[in-house]
Design an enzyme around this catalytic site. Structure first.
Site, PDB file in Angstrom:
ATOM      1  CE  LYS A   1      -0.479  -0.227  12.916  1.00 18.19           C
ATOM      2  NZ  LYS A   1      -0.848  -1.566  13.379  1.00 18.19           N
TER       3      LYS A   1
ATOM      4  NE  ARG B   1      11.486 -12.679   6.827  1.00 18.78           N
ATOM      5  CZ  ARG B   1      10.630 -13.409   7.527  1.00 18.78           C
ATOM      6  NH1 ARG B   1      11.002 -13.887   8.696  1.00 18.78           N
ATOM      7  NH2 ARG B   1       9.409 -13.651   7.072  1.00 18.78           N
TER       8      ARG B   1
ATOM      9  CG  ASP C   1      -2.506  -4.745  15.049  1.00 20.19           C
ATOM     10  OD1 ASP C   1      -1.453  -4.635  14.386  1.00 20.19           O
ATOM     11  OD2 ASP C   1      -3.621  -4.848  14.518  1.00 20.19           O
TER      12      ASP C   1
ATOM     13  NE  ARG D   1      -3.283  -0.221   3.084  1.00 16.04           N
ATOM     14  CZ  ARG D   1      -3.798  -0.496   4.280  1.00 16.04           C
ATOM     15  NH1 ARG D   1      -4.022  -1.737   4.647  1.00 16.04           N
ATOM     16  NH2 ARG D   1      -4.110   0.464   5.108  1.00 16.04           N
TER      17      ARG D   1
HETATM   18  N1  LIG Z   1      -0.256   2.017   8.794  1.00 11.42           N
HETATM   19  C1  LIG Z   1      -1.135   1.072   8.550  1.00 11.42           C
HETATM   20  O1  LIG Z   1      -2.230   1.315   8.027  1.00 11.42           O
HETATM   21  C2  LIG Z   1      -0.780  -0.347   8.894  1.00 11.42           C
HETATM   22  C3  LIG Z   1      -1.626  -1.369   8.485  1.00 11.42           C
HETATM   23  C4  LIG Z   1      -1.246  -2.685   8.742  1.00 11.42           C
HETATM   24  C5  LIG Z   1      -0.067  -2.934   9.411  1.00 11.42           C
HETATM   25  N2  LIG Z   1       0.726  -1.912   9.831  1.00 11.42           N
HETATM   26  C6  LIG Z   1       2.004  -2.177  10.521  1.00 11.42           C
HETATM   27  O2  LIG Z   1       2.950  -2.531   9.515  1.00 11.42           O
HETATM   28  C7  LIG Z   1       3.835  -3.549   9.981  1.00 11.42           C
HETATM   29  C8  LIG Z   1       3.729  -4.743   9.054  1.00 11.42           C
HETATM   30  O3  LIG Z   1       2.395  -5.193   9.054  1.00 11.42           O
HETATM   31  P1  LIG Z   1       1.841  -6.122   7.867  1.00 11.42           P
HETATM   32  O4  LIG Z   1       0.419  -6.350   8.174  1.00 11.42           O
HETATM   33  O5  LIG Z   1       2.238  -5.563   6.563  1.00 11.42           O
HETATM   34  O6  LIG Z   1       2.662  -7.443   8.194  1.00 11.42           O
HETATM   35  P2  LIG Z   1       2.855  -8.775   7.371  1.00 11.42           P
HETATM   36  O7  LIG Z   1       2.390  -8.608   5.973  1.00 11.42           O
HETATM   37  O8  LIG Z   1       2.304  -9.910   8.172  1.00 11.42           O
HETATM   38  O9  LIG Z   1       4.448  -8.942   7.453  1.00 11.42           O
HETATM   39  C9  LIG Z   1       5.290  -7.916   7.007  1.00 11.42           C
HETATM   40  C10 LIG Z   1       6.668  -8.482   6.809  1.00 11.42           C
HETATM   41  O10 LIG Z   1       7.294  -8.791   8.040  1.00 11.42           O
HETATM   42  C11 LIG Z   1       8.474  -9.521   7.694  1.00 11.42           C
HETATM   43  N3  LIG Z   1       9.029 -10.325   8.753  1.00 11.42           N
HETATM   44  C12 LIG Z   1      10.235 -10.102   9.289  1.00 11.42           C
HETATM   45  N4  LIG Z   1      10.487 -10.975  10.245  1.00 11.42           N
HETATM   46  C13 LIG Z   1       9.423 -11.798  10.322  1.00 11.42           C
HETATM   47  C14 LIG Z   1       9.115 -12.925  11.121  1.00 11.42           C
HETATM   48  N5  LIG Z   1       9.964 -13.366  12.061  1.00 11.42           N
HETATM   49  N6  LIG Z   1       7.923 -13.515  10.928  1.00 11.42           N
HETATM   50  C15 LIG Z   1       7.067 -13.082   9.985  1.00 11.42           C
HETATM   51  N7  LIG Z   1       7.330 -11.993   9.202  1.00 11.42           N
HETATM   52  C16 LIG Z   1       8.504 -11.370   9.385  1.00 11.42           C
HETATM   53  C17 LIG Z   1       8.144 -10.274   6.419  1.00 11.42           C
HETATM   54  O11 LIG Z   1       9.056  -9.706   5.555  1.00 11.42           O
HETATM   55  P3  LIG Z   1       9.703 -10.452   4.304  1.00 11.42           P
HETATM   56  O12 LIG Z   1       8.840  -9.980   3.192  1.00 11.42           O
HETATM   57  O13 LIG Z   1      11.078  -9.954   4.317  1.00 11.42           O
HETATM   58  O14 LIG Z   1       9.629 -11.926   4.539  1.00 11.42           O
HETATM   59  C18 LIG Z   1       6.735  -9.806   6.066  1.00 11.42           C
HETATM   60  O15 LIG Z   1       6.549  -9.603   4.696  1.00 11.42           O
HETATM   61  C19 LIG Z   1       3.420  -3.818  11.432  1.00 11.42           C
HETATM   62  O16 LIG Z   1       4.228  -3.046  12.275  1.00 11.42           O
HETATM   63  C20 LIG Z   1       1.978  -3.351  11.489  1.00 11.42           C
HETATM   64  O17 LIG Z   1       1.592  -2.943  12.780  1.00 11.42           O
HETATM   65  C21 LIG Z   1       0.386  -0.638   9.559  1.00 11.42           C
END
Ligand SMILES: NC(=O)c1ccc[n+]([C@@H]2O[C@H](COP(=O)([O-])OP(=O)(O)OC[C@H]3O[C@@H](n4cnc5c(N)ncnc54)[C@H](OP(=O)(O)O)[C@@H]3O)[C@@H](O)[C@H]2O)c1
Length: 333
Positions: A103, A43, A180, A23
């Site tokens: 965040k 990774r 979260d 996004r």
């Molecule tokens: N601002 C917003 O609107 C918003 C919305 C949703 C989430 N967020 C925040 O954004 C961050 C990511 O959220 P997301 O929903 O995008 O997460 P997600 O898709 O579940 O994971 C994001 C990335 O984390 C990495 N990762 C690194 N170490 C990991 C581990 N040990 N286990 C699993 N994944 C690992 C993976 O990267 P690789 O691709 O390198 O494998 C994965 O692609 C969080 O801090 C969340 O709170 C913000």
């Protein structure tokens, strides 16, 4: 060489090829004005390549370390799961990159303090990506806040039904409602207090949490100069509008922050709307998902040589982090 009349573009790299990274990349590259995402790091090289192909990025790295070392990236958007944030921020700062971190920025106050100190020492910008604070409708509301007759009270929540199998239900991954999504309404409250120069005080915290598990819901009540009821849940859909109320000439008024309030598109008076100049509605919808506004603000701060931001102050990240950390502390005993 920079095109004449065109401001310098911040070159973004993204760490983590997950949901929010896509996004951010789309919003910045389609709607941003001060920067471009040029690199993705995952990774796994295959995941990075697929992301780069999907989003037409020139650079794909198979490790976060390779991104840190890239000379073609000025700033890194840290978009991995939050227990990994602190170590990754440090790595990027040590490599000379400015950092915008999703965040919650980190989940330990002491980590935030150390990272902010490191960023300042290195002359780099480190901010939490609390995008709601950069939406035009929110900036306009904040600017008008001092004109609104009080005493003010705020009601805001962020809650939705999440998959029980997912990371948010895993205590080892710092899941739970407060980390979260609780940080969103806490930031809103903290920003309102800051804008008005009011003491934010300390919340009374109620958690729905079984021993050894994450908090399924969290409720924060503030009883200070602005009263606030703030909710968070990962098992329940909560109201997506936020409400701010006050009194004018003995009558109550209420405004509503519309859209999903954390992606605010406007402000409307629900009740007690007088013909007062301060009661004007705000309608400022954003293009795409609106993340370009935080990216452009970040790029502007970097261009100005700032080490902190008036819109996303490091002190507000610290305040919110402290509230959540203290509210959850018994779980760590
Ligand atoms: N601002 C917003 O609107 C918003 C919305 C949703 C989430 N967020 C925040 O954004 C961050 C990511 O959220 P997301 O929903 O995008 O997460 P997600 O898709 O579940 O994971 C994001 C990335 O984390 C990495 N990762 C690194 N170490 C990991 C581990 N040990 N286990 C699993 N994944 C690992 C993976 O990267 P690789 O691709 O390198 O494998 C994965 O692609 C969080 O801090 C969340 O709170 C913000």
């Amino acid at each position: 060489m920079q095109a004449q009349g065109k401001p310098a573009q911040l070159r973004w790299g993204i760490a983590g090829a997950g949901g929010i990274a896509r996004r951010f990349c789309r919003d910045v590259n389609q709607h941003g004005t001060l920067g471009q995402v040029v690199a993705i790091a995952a990774r796994d090289q295959g995941r990075a390549d697929a992301f780069a192909q999907e989003l037409a990025l020139p650079l794909a790295f198979g490790s976060y370390q390779a991104l840190a070392q890239s000379l073609e990236v000025d700033a890194v958007y840290v978009a991995v799961i939050h227990p990994e944030h602190a170590a990754l921020i440090k790595e990027m700062l040590l490599a000379g990159k400015h950092v915008l971190v999703e965040k919650p920025a980190v989940t330990r106050l002491k980590d935030w303090d150390a990272l902010v100190a490191l960023a300042h020492e290195r002359g780099l910008l480190l901010l939490e990506a609390m995008k709601v604070m950069c939406f035009p409708a929110m900036r306009t509301l904040l600017a008008r806040l001092p004109e609104l007759p009080g005493p003010l009270s705020l009601r805001a929540a962020f809650g939705s039904v999440q998959s029980r199998e997912g990371k948010l239900f895993d205590p080892a991954l710092e899941g739970g409602a407060a980390w979260d999504v609780g940080v969103y309404p806490l930031w809103l409250y903290a920003a309102f207090c800051k804008q008005l120069g009011l003491e934010a005080g300390k919340p009374e915290v109620r958690l729905q949490r079984a021993p050894g598990e994450v908090d399924l819901s969290a409720h924060f009540t503030f009883d200070g100069a602005i009263r606030a009821e703030l909710g968070a849940s990962i098992i329940e859909d909560l109201d997506k509008a936020a409400y701010l109320s006050g009194q004018w000439q003995g009558q109550p008024w209420t405004l509503v922050i519309e859209g999903k309030w954390w992606n605010p598109q406007g402000v409307r008076w629900l009740s007690g709307a007088p013909d007062a100049p301060w009661a004007q509605e705000i309608a400022l919808p954003v293009a795409g998902g609106g993340m370009q506004h935080e990216a452009d603000h970040f790029a502007h701060c970097v261009a100005e040589g700032l080490l902190d931001s008036a819109w996303l102050p490091q002190a507000l990240t610290r305040q919110v982090l402290g509230w959540v950390e203290r509210g959850l502390t018994p779980a760590r005993d």
